[in-house]
Design an enzyme around this catalytic site. Sequence first.
Site, short mmCIF file in Angstrom:
data_model
loop_
_atom_site.label_atom_id
_atom_site.label_comp_id
_atom_site.label_asym_id
_atom_site.label_seq_id
_atom_site.Cartn_x
_atom_site.Cartn_y
_atom_site.Cartn_z
N ASP A 143 -34.13 42.02 31.53
CA ASP A 143 -35.01 41.22 30.69
C ASP A 143 -34.18 40.66 29.52
O ASP A 143 -33.18 40.01 29.79
CB ASP A 143 -36.23 42.05 30.25
CG ASP A 143 -37.38 41.16 29.80
OD1 ASP A 143 -37.63 40.15 30.48
OD2 ASP A 143 -38.01 41.45 28.78
N ASP A 184 -32.69 42.62 36.73
CA ASP A 184 -32.15 42.14 35.44
C ASP A 184 -32.58 43.11 34.35
O ASP A 184 -33.37 44.02 34.58
CB ASP A 184 -32.72 40.74 35.13
CG ASP A 184 -34.25 40.75 35.15
OD1 ASP A 184 -34.82 40.49 36.22
OD2 ASP A 184 -34.87 41.04 34.12
N1 ADE Z 1 -39.36 39.69 37.43
C1 ADE Z 1 -38.06 40.04 37.53
N2 ADE Z 1 -37.49 40.15 36.32
C2 ADE Z 1 -38.46 39.87 35.41
C3 ADE Z 1 -38.50 39.82 34.00
N3 ADE Z 1 -37.43 40.08 33.26
N4 ADE Z 1 -39.68 39.50 33.40
C4 ADE Z 1 -40.77 39.25 34.15
N5 ADE Z 1 -40.79 39.27 35.49
C5 ADE Z 1 -39.65 39.59 36.11
#
Ligand code: ADE
Length: 249
Positions: free
Chosen positions: A212, A210
């Site tokens: 974030d 992703d």
């Molecule tokens: N693990 C996978 N994506 C994450 C994110 N955006 N923030 C923290 N841990 C994660």
Amino acid sequence: MTKIGIIGGSGLDNPDLMQDAHDVEVETSYGSPSAPLKMGTIAGKNVVLLARHGREHTIPPTFVNYRANIQALKDAGCTLILATTACGSLRAEIDRGHLVILDQFIDFTRRRPVSFYEEFEPHGAVHTGMADPFDKTLRGVFNQACDSLDLTHHKAGTVITIEGSRFSTRAESNMFRMWGADVINMSVAPECILANEAGIPYAAVAMSTDYDCWKTDEAPVTWEEILEVFQGNVEKVTSLLVEAIKNID
Ligand code: ADE
């Protein structure tokens, strides 16, 4: 003799990777690890697999007993550790499904034991060097395996480990980018610190799932997205582990 510890992160809680696998329940001086140790072989090498969050993914990042996990692998005779983790990307060029062979961490955790040493022997202080916390040789093995399997990967990257279980605010996400972090997760920092304290070479491969929440043209990350993207790309991580293990002496 080489014995390889594998710590499987989110999305890799109970993979079917090994030959002659059997479970061993263990207890350590720091308590119980997250799950029984799965012992067996991969490519003829002795391997011990541990699910970081438990086999049914019941243990949130803050409550993983990282000390017991590392101690259990040490007690089992592991001479090196390969870890996997899902991560969020803090860089446009690290897209979903890309692998990052971590070389640095920033520890932004707040309420976990991050050392085996709660008391020093008289005049026996221990302060472990952490300048290059991920093992260079194992990182090379991971990178070479990515090259030979033609997996899109980044040969180095800084992970910031946050406490969780919540995700970051946009302000935090932007700050982490300014600090120089490339990816974000909730688990690697204390685990890597403890492996270094225990004297066990440690490397981790992070799979980006992703962006974030810093990217304004994308919806913020959700847990469902992380699982879906990881599951859609899980074969990359499992094939990487097998290829890396083939090439470890
Ligand atoms: N693990 C996978 N994506 C994450 C994110 N955006 N923030 C923290 N841990 C994660």
